[in-house]
Design a protein around this motif. Structure first.
Motif, mmCIF file in Angstrom:
data_model
loop_
_atom_site.group_PDB
_atom_site.id
_atom_site.type_symbol
_atom_site.label_atom_id
_atom_site.label_comp_id
_atom_site.label_asym_id
_atom_site.label_seq_id
_atom_site.Cartn_x
_atom_site.Cartn_y
_atom_site.Cartn_z
ATOM 1 N N PRO A 114 -46.289 -47.894 55.068
ATOM 2 C CA PRO A 114 -46.818 -47.483 56.508
ATOM 3 C C PRO A 114 -45.492 -47.358 57.359
ATOM 4 C CG PRO A 114 -47.846 -49.677 55.658
ATOM 5 C CD PRO A 114 -46.754 -49.435 54.608
ATOM 6 N N ARG A 115 -45.665 -46.537 58.290
ATOM 7 C CA ARG A 115 -44.520 -46.087 59.041
ATOM 8 C C ARG A 115 -43.427 -45.442 58.523
ATOM 9 N NH1 ARG A 115 -47.500 -50.036 61.526
ATOM 10 N NH2 ARG A 115 -45.966 -51.751 60.945
ATOM 11 N N SER A 116 -43.418 -45.104 57.450
ATOM 12 C CA SER A 116 -42.260 -44.555 56.527
ATOM 13 C C SER A 116 -41.916 -42.974 56.935
ATOM 14 C CB SER A 116 -42.034 -44.604 55.112
ATOM 15 O OG SER A 116 -43.606 -44.151 54.486
ATOM 16 N N GLY A 117 -42.882 -42.587 57.837
ATOM 17 C CA GLY A 117 -42.779 -41.169 58.101
ATOM 18 C C GLY A 117 -43.502 -39.906 57.145
ATOM 19 N N LYS A 118 -44.457 -40.333 56.431
ATOM 20 C CA LYS A 118 -45.231 -39.405 55.433
ATOM 21 C C LYS A 118 -45.700 -38.132 56.232
ATOM 22 C CE LYS A 118 -47.608 -42.610 53.449
ATOM 23 N NZ LYS A 118 -47.115 -43.628 54.369
ATOM 24 N N THR A 119 -46.695 -38.525 57.418
ATOM 25 C CA THR A 119 -47.256 -37.442 58.047
ATOM 26 C C THR A 119 -46.033 -36.595 58.603
ATOM 27 O OG1 THR A 119 -49.332 -38.819 58.301
ATOM 28 C CG2 THR A 119 -49.066 -36.880 59.680
ATOM 29 N N THR A 120 -44.969 -37.293 59.272
ATOM 30 C CA THR A 120 -44.241 -36.554 60.027
ATOM 31 C C THR A 120 -43.422 -35.667 59.118
ATOM 32 O OG1 THR A 120 -44.139 -38.246 61.484
ATOM 33 C CG2 THR A 120 -42.299 -36.379 61.712
ATOM 34 N N TYR A 121 -43.314 -35.992 58.017
ATOM 35 C CA TYR A 121 -42.624 -35.162 56.831
ATOM 36 C C TYR A 121 -43.185 -34.105 56.539
ATOM 37 C CZ TYR A 121 -40.851 -33.694 52.186
ATOM 38 O OH TYR A 121 -40.397 -33.194 51.161
ATOM 39 N N LEU A 122 -44.598 -34.210 56.460
ATOM 40 C CA LEU A 122 -45.260 -32.985 56.074
ATOM 41 C C LEU A 122 -45.234 -31.946 57.386
ATOM 42 C CD1 LEU A 122 -48.346 -34.586 54.187
ATOM 43 C CD2 LEU A 122 -46.408 -33.181 53.243
ATOM 44 N N ALA A 123 -45.463 -32.644 58.536
ATOM 45 C CA ALA A 123 -45.555 -31.755 59.608
ATOM 46 C C ALA A 123 -44.395 -30.966 59.958
ATOM 47 C CB ALA A 123 -45.765 -32.593 60.927
ATOM 48 N N ALA A 124 -43.147 -31.506 59.391
ATOM 49 C CA ALA A 124 -41.849 -30.838 59.616
ATOM 50 C C ALA A 124 -41.835 -29.604 58.474
ATOM 51 C CB ALA A 124 -40.693 -31.929 59.606
ATOM 52 N N PHE A 152 -53.521 -27.614 59.770
ATOM 53 C CA PHE A 152 -52.695 -28.526 60.020
ATOM 54 C C PHE A 152 -51.388 -27.908 60.263
ATOM 55 C CE2 PHE A 152 -49.555 -31.209 57.762
ATOM 56 C CZ PHE A 152 -49.719 -32.456 58.281
ATOM 57 N N LEU A 153 -50.877 -26.979 59.633
ATOM 58 C CA LEU A 153 -49.672 -26.303 59.691
ATOM 59 C C LEU A 153 -49.500 -25.892 61.159
ATOM 60 C CD1 LEU A 153 -49.544 -24.113 56.366
ATOM 61 C CD2 LEU A 153 -48.221 -26.223 56.925
ATOM 62 N N SER A 154 -50.535 -25.202 61.709
ATOM 63 C CA SER A 154 -50.436 -24.618 63.260
ATOM 64 C C SER A 154 -50.356 -25.855 64.113
ATOM 65 C CB SER A 154 -51.541 -23.834 63.429
ATOM 66 O OG SER A 154 -51.640 -22.685 62.665
ATOM 67 N N ASP A 155 -51.034 -27.038 63.737
ATOM 68 C CA ASP A 155 -50.915 -28.036 64.730
ATOM 69 C C ASP A 155 -49.754 -28.814 64.750
ATOM 70 O OD1 ASP A 155 -53.491 -27.555 65.732
ATOM 71 O OD2 ASP A 155 -54.523 -28.943 64.556
ATOM 72 N N SER A 156 -49.060 -28.892 63.429
ATOM 73 C CA SER A 156 -47.799 -29.624 63.409
ATOM 74 C C SER A 156 -46.749 -28.957 64.059
ATOM 75 C CB SER A 156 -47.715 -29.515 61.675
ATOM 76 O OG SER A 156 -48.654 -30.395 61.010
ATOM 77 N N VAL A 157 -46.662 -27.444 64.025
ATOM 78 C CA VAL A 157 -45.634 -26.802 64.829
ATOM 79 C C VAL A 157 -45.612 -27.043 66.268
ATOM 80 C CG1 VAL A 157 -44.651 -24.647 65.174
ATOM 81 C CG2 VAL A 157 -45.186 -25.136 62.689
ATOM 82 N N SER A 158 -47.036 -27.028 66.711
ATOM 83 C CA SER A 158 -47.195 -27.224 68.027
ATOM 84 C C SER A 158 -46.703 -28.762 68.624
ATOM 85 C CB SER A 158 -48.684 -26.629 68.403
ATOM 86 O OG SER A 158 -49.045 -27.130 69.778
ATOM 87 N N LYS A 159 -47.211 -29.663 67.706
ATOM 88 C CA LYS A 159 -47.116 -31.086 68.140
ATOM 89 C C LYS A 159 -45.530 -31.297 68.283
ATOM 90 C CE LYS A 159 -49.405 -35.059 68.854
ATOM 91 N NZ LYS A 159 -50.420 -35.258 69.490
ATOM 92 N N LEU A 160 -44.791 -30.863 67.079
ATOM 93 C CA LEU A 160 -43.391 -31.243 67.138
ATOM 94 C C LEU A 160 -42.491 -30.390 68.165
ATOM 95 C CD1 LEU A 160 -42.820 -31.999 63.265
ATOM 96 C CD2 LEU A 160 -43.249 -33.275 65.032
ATOM 97 N N ALA A 161 -42.682 -29.018 68.109
ATOM 98 C CA ALA A 161 -41.836 -28.070 68.654
ATOM 99 C C ALA A 161 -42.052 -27.837 69.986
ATOM 100 C CB ALA A 161 -41.651 -26.776 67.724
ATOM 101 N N ILE A 162 -43.467 -27.854 70.514
ATOM 102 C CA ILE A 162 -43.801 -27.480 71.820
ATOM 103 C C ILE A 162 -44.127 -28.764 72.696
ATOM 104 C CG2 ILE A 162 -45.612 -26.198 73.155
ATOM 105 C CD1 ILE A 162 -45.917 -24.409 70.859
ATOM 106 N N GLN A 163 -45.073 -29.869 72.175
ATOM 107 C CA GLN A 163 -45.372 -30.925 72.901
ATOM 108 C C GLN A 163 -44.420 -31.787 72.534
ATOM 109 O OE1 GLN A 163 -49.398 -32.125 71.697
ATOM 110 N NE2 GLN A 163 -49.977 -30.096 71.432
ATOM 111 N N ARG A 164 -43.396 -31.806 71.705
ATOM 112 C CA ARG A 164 -42.320 -32.587 71.292
ATOM 113 C C ARG A 164 -42.947 -34.177 71.019
ATOM 114 N NH1 ARG A 164 -37.530 -30.496 73.792
ATOM 115 N NH2 ARG A 164 -37.773 -28.209 73.244
#
Length: 415
Positions: A114-124, A152-164
């Motif tokens: 848990p909290r090792s960053g699996k979902t963030t890894y996929l989002a990046a 998922f791909l579109s939301d990931s880019v928006s979440k990390l790059a735009i909403q930070r």
């Protein structure tokens, strides 16, 4: 002399109808019952004639009104409809062409506490693919095989790059299929020819708690890992220090169950698990991980572009050994020993990974005085500058290359 038999078709004296023997205008008293003329057989599609008199029941006289008969005979109840007797046999459905063939598909299992960053890894991953041509010699395109995967791909880019912002924690097992098309320089004898790999990635994102032995989802996630050809193991050196997220708690139980599945299926390779493994040492950008690595002399820095820090590729395995021996402690050493015990060392590769990368100055250059790319705003973790993922795409594409090489070698051997 033989007795004379009654002929119903012969007229008798008396002028009455045949067989009545009644004089014209005679009394209409009761008469013996006589057989009526048989009706003409019904032809298909014809109607009954009302002039045809049906036979009388025995003992019935002509007195009283004639019973009413329908103008159309009563038909028997219809037979139940035939369900499939007249239909062409239905063949099993075939996958659409755009889904790729089985030979193009690569199953990669994602594994970590848990909290090792699996979902963030996929989002990046989609961000790393877009930036790949800027940092290396090549190019990668990623797209979803389903509407959900594209979302998922579109939301990931928006979440990390735009909403930070960081993506929320995974609460259920999610399977996704992504298409990868790449261009990479050749190697060895083919180094002058551009390689154009293309494959479909099947990956599963599961909450870290699913790898705990008492979790009901563990069977499902272990089954998926057993079907995979490659594994991405995210090792979190920070979370490993906390009892609730210690890697060993979620590591050995999953590894033991995985080995049981492979053993029962007869799938061991030279006495060990057959998987190719990418060990990603996560959160390389975090000051509590990065600063000790710099002080221990593991880090080098690019001299061009954004001048990003890196762990040299030939030192990555020793860097992981150092983290387990000197930085983290005994439980991390057991994780390291478990990987070396269950998997072939020549099938394990190590990476210093960061899903968000380092904070860059306004000139888009790394500055050691201010490199932390995460801050807390109103109690929420936020990303300071646009993400610059480090070793996010490479562990995946390297796995595909190794799996493809082994698969092609087996085909050649069978020929």
């Amino acid at each position: 002399m033989a007795p004379e038999f009654f002929n119903p078709n012969e007229d008798k004296p008396g002028g009455g109808p045949s067989g009545t023997g009644t004089p014209a205008g005679g009394p209409a008293g009761p008469q013996p019952a006589e057989a009526a003329q048989p009706a003409e057989p019904e032809q298909p599609g014809t109607r009954w004639s009302p002039r045809v008199v049906p036979p009388q029941a025995p003992g019935r006289t002509d007195a009283g009104p004639a019973p009413a008969y329908p103008s159309q005979p009563t038909l028997p109840p219809p037979m139940p409809p035939v369900q499939d007797g007249n239909l062409e046999p239905l063949r099993i459905p075939t996958a659409p062409q755009e889904d790729g063939t089985a030979a193009d598909r690569v199953r990669i299992g994602l594994w970590g506490a848990p909290r090792s960053g699996k979902t963030t890894y996929l989002a990046a991953l989609p961000i790393a693919a877009m930036q790949y041509q800027r940092h290396g010699q090549g190019n990668w395109l990623i797209s979803g095989m389903t509407a959900e995967a594209n979302t998922f791909l579109s939301d990931s880019v928006s979440k990390l790059a735009i909403q930070r912002e960081f993506p929320g924690s995974t609460v259920a097992v999610t399977g996704m299929s992504w298409s990868f098309q790449g261009q990479e320089p050749g190697t060895g004898m083919m180094r002058r020819r551009t390689r154009e790999p293309s494959f479909v990635l099947e990956i599963q994102d599961a909450p870290g708690e699913a790898f705990r032995p008492s979790n009901p989802l563990q069977t499902q996630v272990v089954d998926q890992l057993a079907r995979s050809q490659g594994l991405i193991y995210l090792f979190d050196p920070l979370g490993d220090a906390q009892e609730l997220t210690q890697s060993l708690t979620f590591f050995y139980s999953t590894l033991n169950e995985l080995n049981t599945r492979i053993r029962d299926a007869g799938g061991h390779y030279r006495g060990r698990l057959p998987h190719h493994v990418s060990v990603c040492v996560a959160k390389f950008d975090h000051p509590d991980v990065f600063r000790p690595a710099v002080e221990a002399g593991w880090v080098t820095q690019d001299t061009v572009g954004s001048q990003l820090p890196r762990i040299p590729e030939h030192l990555s395995e020793r860097y992981f050994q150092w983290l387990c021996d000197e930085f983290r402690g005994s439980t991390a050493r057991l994780v390291r020993d478990g990987l070396a015990n269950f998997f072939h060392p020549d099938r394990i590769t190590y990476y210093a990974t960061s899903a968000i990368g380092f904070r860059l100055n306004p000139q888009h250059v790394f500055d050691y005085r201010n490199y932390a790319n995460e801050e807390i705003v109103d109690g929420v973790r936020r990303i300071c500058t646009s993400p610059e993922p480090i070793n996010v795409l490479e562990p995946l594409t390297d796995l595909e290359r190794k799996i493809r090489t082994v698969r092609d070698a087996r085909k050649g051997w069978r020929r």
